[in-house]
Design an enzyme around this catalytic site. Structure first.
Site, mmCIF file in Angstrom:
data_model
loop_
_atom_site.group_PDB
_atom_site.id
_atom_site.type_symbol
_atom_site.label_atom_id
_atom_site.label_comp_id
_atom_site.label_asym_id
_atom_site.label_seq_id
_atom_site.Cartn_x
_atom_site.Cartn_y
_atom_site.Cartn_z
ATOM 1 N N SER A 1 63.140 0.840 37.302
ATOM 2 C CA SER A 1 62.698 0.282 36.186
ATOM 3 C C SER A 1 61.337 -0.722 36.604
ATOM 4 O O SER A 1 61.179 -1.322 37.417
ATOM 5 C CB SER A 1 63.706 -0.983 35.676
ATOM 6 O OG SER A 1 63.417 -1.762 34.832
ATOM 7 N N LYS B 1 61.968 4.346 34.376
ATOM 8 C CA LYS B 1 62.348 3.602 33.103
ATOM 9 C C LYS B 1 60.746 2.545 32.871
ATOM 10 O O LYS B 1 60.759 1.859 33.982
ATOM 11 C CB LYS B 1 63.498 2.811 33.138
ATOM 12 C CG LYS B 1 63.559 1.651 32.339
ATOM 13 C CD LYS B 1 65.056 1.194 32.333
ATOM 14 C CE LYS B 1 65.142 -0.487 32.254
ATOM 15 N NZ LYS B 1 66.628 -0.637 32.331
ATOM 16 N N LYS C 1 59.057 -0.506 30.987
ATOM 17 C CA LYS C 1 59.458 -1.409 30.059
ATOM 18 C C LYS C 1 58.090 -1.441 28.906
ATOM 19 O O LYS C 1 57.178 -1.411 29.296
ATOM 20 C CB LYS C 1 59.382 -2.883 30.702
ATOM 21 C CG LYS C 1 60.641 -3.213 31.800
ATOM 22 C CD LYS C 1 61.916 -3.360 31.020
ATOM 23 C CE LYS C 1 63.008 -3.717 31.747
ATOM 24 N NZ LYS C 1 64.250 -4.101 31.183
ATOM 25 N N ASP D 1 62.534 0.865 28.016
ATOM 26 C CA ASP D 1 63.653 -0.435 27.608
ATOM 27 C C ASP D 1 62.609 -1.273 26.797
ATOM 28 O O ASP D 1 61.431 -2.107 27.520
ATOM 29 C CB ASP D 1 63.987 -1.011 29.063
ATOM 30 C CG ASP D 1 65.077 -2.070 28.886
ATOM 31 O OD1 ASP D 1 65.341 -2.345 27.540
ATOM 32 O OD2 ASP D 1 65.644 -2.327 29.651
ATOM 33 N N GLU E 1 65.888 2.367 25.297
ATOM 34 C CA GLU E 1 67.100 1.384 25.591
ATOM 35 C C GLU E 1 66.644 -0.056 24.797
ATOM 36 O O GLU E 1 65.533 -0.433 24.723
ATOM 37 C CB GLU E 1 67.111 1.115 27.024
ATOM 38 C CG GLU E 1 68.119 -0.012 27.680
ATOM 39 C CD GLU E 1 67.891 -0.182 29.282
ATOM 40 O OE1 GLU E 1 67.387 0.818 29.924
ATOM 41 O OE2 GLU E 1 68.428 -1.204 29.828
ATOM 42 N N ASP F 1 72.069 -1.824 25.835
ATOM 43 C CA ASP F 1 72.281 -2.588 27.047
ATOM 44 C C ASP F 1 72.743 -4.036 26.508
ATOM 45 O O ASP F 1 73.881 -4.295 26.630
ATOM 46 C CB ASP F 1 70.886 -2.836 28.038
ATOM 47 C CG ASP F 1 70.811 -3.703 28.930
ATOM 48 O OD1 ASP F 1 71.783 -4.434 29.267
ATOM 49 O OD2 ASP F 1 69.798 -3.878 29.824
ATOM 50 N N LYS G 1 76.104 -2.480 32.810
ATOM 51 C CA LYS G 1 75.873 -3.626 33.828
ATOM 52 C C LYS G 1 77.226 -4.443 34.303
ATOM 53 O O LYS G 1 77.580 -4.935 33.186
ATOM 54 C CB LYS G 1 75.033 -4.730 33.494
ATOM 55 C CG LYS G 1 73.545 -4.076 33.359
ATOM 56 C CD LYS G 1 72.476 -5.113 32.957
ATOM 57 C CE LYS G 1 71.069 -4.326 32.846
ATOM 58 N NZ LYS G 1 69.914 -5.092 32.343
ATOM 59 N N GLY H 1 70.593 -2.771 36.285
ATOM 60 C CA GLY H 1 70.665 -3.721 37.306
ATOM 61 C C GLY H 1 70.015 -5.232 36.849
ATOM 62 O O GLY H 1 69.520 -5.044 35.586
HETATM 63 O O1 OSB Z 1 67.013 -4.805 30.621
HETATM 64 O O2 OSB Z 1 67.708 -3.597 32.149
HETATM 65 C C1 OSB Z 1 67.253 -4.633 31.850
HETATM 66 C C2 OSB Z 1 65.977 -6.687 34.721
HETATM 67 C C3 OSB Z 1 66.252 -8.138 34.310
HETATM 68 C C4 OSB Z 1 66.674 -8.287 33.043
HETATM 69 C C5 OSB Z 1 66.758 -6.983 32.398
HETATM 70 C C6 OSB Z 1 66.566 -5.702 32.825
HETATM 71 C C7 OSB Z 1 66.103 -5.613 33.947
HETATM 72 C C8 OSB Z 1 65.578 -4.610 34.538
HETATM 73 C C9 OSB Z 1 65.717 -4.096 36.136
HETATM 74 O O3 OSB Z 1 65.337 -3.501 33.788
HETATM 75 C C10 OSB Z 1 66.805 -3.653 36.520
HETATM 76 C C11 OSB Z 1 66.507 -3.554 38.032
HETATM 77 O O4 OSB Z 1 65.735 -2.875 38.707
HETATM 78 O O5 OSB Z 1 67.659 -4.485 38.721
HETATM 79 MG MG MG Z 2 67.969 -3.068 29.673
#
Ligand code: OSB
Ligand code: MG
Length: 377
Positions: A145, A170, A172, A197, A222, A247, A271, A299
């Site tokens: 991510s 992924k 952001k 995401d 996402e 999510d 999660k 995560g």
């Molecule tokens: O939306 O999945 C998410 C991290 C912090 C809060 C929300 C998210 C995330 C990540 C990182 O996408 C996932 C990771 O690398 O642990």
């Molecule tokens: Mg997410």
């Protein structure tokens, strides 16, 4: 639901330690709702008959991902959840989730206790957590991510992680950092397994903009809309071709059911720490399996303790898409466990041994601990 292993004698929780731990992040992580430069989290140890089980809470200091906060969870753990389990015996981890059922929300705080007990319970049976959960396999497929930043830097990071063999990238996104980013990444990496995401930063008024993402061959989009709005996601899914993945919207099995029944999600990000723990995560997994909807394990920048939990859950059969449980060294210079959770060619080995299969590095944990309190039953 049948249990994966036979029930043995109840396990009495005879002690606990609740720590607040702080780990600096190697690189700041920016998503639509803010930037994290360090990871601060509750780390819970439950004890029974000389064994220890560990878990961490995935809530953030601010209520910007979901409503829970570190301070709120620490208080709930100390004043409500730990007193409910200390000195009590449980024959199966599912019973903890049932004990907490009357409380409203706070699924991350509940998960902290429930997951620590799953670790403890699996250890008491001498089983790896994955076996106790009904999973199998020595490796899981993982992606990364990538947080929000300048497009040129993101292109470099995409290249670097694809070279390392990560199975999915992924990105952001947020308003103003979406279509242009996708054009640049797709042009340079035409075959990459890509997803985005949005962490809730669009509304239905942005349907046309989100629909333009259909042009980039994304596996899924996402959580584009509000954290508590399954209904609007169902409406959006009617307007676009790319599958939606939820999510934030999925915090309970019922949320998953409603999303699946209304076609608001064609993929679900599970999660463990967001949905109240492994028992609920497994029920959501089973429901998605019945609906033939793929899931993957998300995560929350976890330390090695939460990361190990996620890896074990990811070995259940419906986790057919790469998860976010990438190498710990991407997040931390030093982790709080002895083992190194590192991927090879986009595959994360499942820690072996009873329970989560990792052990606390007590020397470093002492340095990273902001506060600690012991509880006796
Ligand atoms: O939306 O999945 C998410 C991290 C912090 C809060 C929300 C998210 C995330 C990540 C990182 O996408 C996932 C990771 O690398 O642990
Ligand atoms: Mg997410």
């Amino acid at each position: 639901m049948p249990n994966a292993v036979p029930m043995l004698s109840p396990l009495r929780i005879d002690g606990a330690t609740l720590r607040l731990v702080r780990l600096p992040l190697v690189t700041p992580f920016t998503i639509a709702t803010g930037t994290l430069t360090e990871k601060v989290f509750p780390l819970l140890t439950l004890r029974a008959g000389g064994l220890e089980g560990h878990a961490e809470g995935v809530m953030d200091p601010l209520p910007d991902y979901l409503e829970e906060t570190v301070a709120g969870a620490m208080d709930l753990l100390q004043t409500v959840l730990l007193p409910q389990v200390l000195g009590r015996s449980f024959a199966h981890p599912d019973h903890l989730a049932r004990l907490f059922a009357p409380w409203r929300a706070n699924f991350m705080a509940r998960a902290t206790v429930e997951m620590a007990f799953w670790d403890l319970w699996a250890k008491s049976l001498g089983l790896p957590l994955q076996t106790a959960l009904g999973g199998a396999g020595d490796f899981i497929d993982v992606g990364v991510s990538l947080g929000i930043g300048p497009v040129s830097g993101t292109l470099d990071r995409v290249a670097q992680h694809l070279e390392q063999g990560y199975k999915r990238i992924k990105l952001k996104v947020m308003p103003g950092h979406d279509i242009g980013l996708l054009q640049a990444v797709r042009q340079q990496f035409p075959d990459a397994h890509l997803t985005v995401d949005a962490n809730c930063c669009y509304t239905l008024a942005d349907s046309a903009l989100v629909g333009r993402m259909d042009d980039f061959g994304l596996d899924y989009i996402e959580q584009p809309l509000a954290w508590d709005d399954i209904h609007d996601h169902a409406t959006l899914q009617q307007r676009i071709r790319t599958p939606l993945c939820l999510d934030e919207c999925i915090r309970t099995v019922d949320h998953a059911r409603k999303a699946l029944q209304t076609d608001a999600a064609r993929v679900i990000n599970i999660k463990v720490g967001r949905v109240g723990g492994h028992s609920a995560a497994r029920q959501i997994h089973d429901l998605c399996q019945a609906f033939q909807v793929p899931v993957w394990c998300g995560g929350m920048l976890e330390s090695g303790i939460g990361r190990a939990h996620n890896i074990h859950m990811s070995t259940l059969p419906q986790f057919t898409k790469p998860g976010d449980t990438s190498s710990a060294s991407r997040y931390f210079v030093r982790d709080i466990i002895e083992e190194r959770l590192e991927c090879v060619e986009g595959r994360m080995p499942v820690p072996s041994g009873p329970g989560i299969g990792v052990t606390l590095d007590h020397d470093f944990l002492a340095i990273a601990t902001l506060s600690a309190k012991d509880y006796a039953a």
